[in-house]
Scaffold this motif. Structure first.
Motif, PDB file in Angstrom:
ATOM      1  N   ARG A 104      59.459  16.905  59.813  1.00 53.28           N
ATOM      2  CA  ARG A 104      59.544  15.454  59.785  1.00 53.28           C
ATOM      3  C   ARG A 104      58.436  14.798  60.591  1.00 53.28           C
ATOM      4  O   ARG A 104      57.957  13.709  60.259  1.00 53.28           O
ATOM      5  N   LYS A 105      58.035  15.443  61.661  1.00 50.86           N
ATOM      6  CA  LYS A 105      56.972  14.901  62.499  1.00 50.86           C
ATOM      7  C   LYS A 105      55.568  15.215  61.951  1.00 50.86           C
ATOM      8  O   LYS A 105      54.576  14.842  62.552  1.00 50.86           O
ATOM      9  N   GLY A 106      55.526  15.912  60.826  1.00 54.19           N
ATOM     10  CA  GLY A 106      54.230  16.234  60.224  1.00 54.19           C
ATOM     11  C   GLY A 106      53.482  17.337  60.900  1.00 54.19           C
ATOM     12  O   GLY A 106      52.263  17.466  60.751  1.00 54.19           O
ATOM     13  N   ARG A 107      54.201  18.216  61.631  1.00 53.69           N
ATOM     14  CA  ARG A 107      53.544  19.292  62.356  1.00 53.69           C
ATOM     15  C   ARG A 107      53.344  20.538  61.518  1.00 53.69           C
ATOM     16  O   ARG A 107      52.680  21.467  61.946  1.00 53.69           O
ATOM     17  N   MET A 108      53.940  20.573  60.318  1.00 56.14           N
ATOM     18  CA  MET A 108      53.840  21.780  59.491  1.00 56.14           C
ATOM     19  C   MET A 108      52.769  21.630  58.425  1.00 56.14           C
ATOM     20  O   MET A 108      52.943  22.032  57.274  1.00 56.14           O
ATOM     21  N   THR A 109      51.659  21.062  58.787  1.00 56.21           N
ATOM     22  CA  THR A 109      50.554  20.921  57.832  1.00 56.21           C
ATOM     23  C   THR A 109      49.774  22.216  57.728  1.00 56.21           C
ATOM     24  O   THR A 109      49.643  22.956  58.706  1.00 56.21           O
ATOM     25  N   ALA A 110      49.272  22.490  56.549  1.00 56.73           N
ATOM     26  CA  ALA A 110      48.546  23.736  56.315  1.00 56.73           C
ATOM     27  C   ALA A 110      47.222  23.741  57.066  1.00 56.73           C
ATOM     28  O   ALA A 110      46.587  22.699  57.247  1.00 56.73           O
ATOM     29  N   ALA A 111      46.813  24.916  57.506  1.00 54.68           N
ATOM     30  CA  ALA A 111      45.533  25.057  58.207  1.00 54.68           C
ATOM     31  C   ALA A 111      44.392  24.842  57.237  1.00 54.68           C
ATOM     32  O   ALA A 111      44.431  25.295  56.091  1.00 54.68           O
ATOM     33  N   GLY A 112      43.356  24.149  57.698  1.00 54.04           N
ATOM     34  CA  GLY A 112      42.196  23.928  56.838  1.00 54.04           C
ATOM     35  C   GLY A 112      41.181  25.028  56.899  1.00 54.04           C
ATOM     36  O   GLY A 112      41.286  25.928  57.666  1.00 54.04           O
TER      37      GLY A 112
END
Length: 303
Positions: free
Chosen positions: A295-303
């Motif tokens: 929910r906090k947007g911390r699980m974004t994929a690594a670039g």
């Protein structure tokens, strides 16, 4: 912005074969930290034992103050070695070891770990699946030493090295799955281990400890949770810790599985971590934190 700093320079620079470079660096860093911890601790135990006038024959015969000092020093040096290796190979600062947030996050983690394990054992006792009895306090220093050893060294290896670099290579969800499964699988070598116990470790600790790292971007909360969990389980309640005593004996209580209760309910000889209450309580906590991370947007994929 991601809370976890994955690294994007030198060995982890974006571009061709990033996943392979990240995996190679993960293996190298893993071997460096584990080998250093083992060799340094063993060597210093021998030096300390000789200095005390004793004879180094078996580790269990080494005086406890010497063992405590060696493990505490090893933990500090492991953190410093990780910092130095990352600064050199990844050309970045190391916010995951920021000292400013350490006191609050470490203490908070200790409390969370203690409460989760107390809740799990409380449910075991309430259901009649475990028997809790008082006993005289014999010692506490070995339990603190074991908590430092498992909390610091295992969290550096599995969260800062395995989880972070798998995230850099494959993204957060694969990293979570790989690190949790590996953490659980390695416990299969412990005394009294079963497939169910390994699954419990993967789901409980593998998710819970990683999500504290995801939320804070630092290692202090996972170290605190891990150490508080083990200390409460092994010393306070006197239960088996991942299949054995692990140096946690000496506390005020003894917790044993009730006779006739299936191991999947009581945890059996592996301890409360492999019990149904432990699985439910700790996995629920981990999944709640994982949802919060998403929910906090911390699980974004690594670039």
């Amino acid at each position: 912005m991601e809370a976890v700093e994955l690294g994007n320079a030198r060995v982890l620079r974006p571009g061709k074969l990033l996943w392979l470079r990240a995996m190679g660096w993960m293996v190298a860093l893993f071997v460096l930290i584990v080998a250093f911890a083992a060799l340094f601790a063993n060597g210093m135990l021998r030096v300390g034992t000789a200095a005390s006038g004793a004879t180094f024959t078996r580790p269990e015969l080494v005086p406890e103050p010497i063992k405590f000092t060696v493990i505490a020093l090893t933990a500090v040096l492991v953190l410093l070695l990780y910092r130095g290796a990352v600064r050199f190979a990844e050309n970045r600062r190391v916010p995951e070891l920021s000292l400013r947030e350490m006191p609050a996050e470490l203490i908070g983690g200790l409390l969370v770990g203690a409460l989760l394990m107390a809740g799990s054992i409380g449910l075991l006792w309430a259901t009649g699946w475990a028997v809790v009895t008082p006993k005289p306090i014999a010692a506490i220093l070995p339990a603190i030493r074991s908590s430092i050893q498992s909390g610091v060294i295992e969290e550096v290896v599995f969260r800062l090295i395995v989880f972070r670099l798998c995230w850099r290579a494959f993204g957060p969800w694969w990293a979570l799955a790989i690190s949790a499964l590996l953490f659980g699988a390695l416990h299969l070598g412990n005394p009294n281990a079963t497939i169910f116990a390994a699954i419990c470790i993967a789901l409980e600790a593998g998710i819970l400890l990683a999500t504290f790292y995801i939320l804070t971007g630092r290692i202090w909360a996972p170290i605190g949770v891990h150490a508080g969990w083990n200390f409460t389980q092994g010393w306070v309640f006197g239960a088996a810790v991942s299949g054995g005593s692990g140096g946690f004996n000496g506390g005020p209580l003894s917790t044993q599985p009730a006779a006739g209760v299936p191991e999947m309910l009581s945890g059996g000889g592996f301890g409360p971590e492999a019990s149904l209450p432990g699985l439910l309580v700790c996995t629920a906590a981990g999944l709640s934190l994982l949802w919060l991370s998403w929910r906090k947007g911390r699980m974004t994929a690594a670039g």
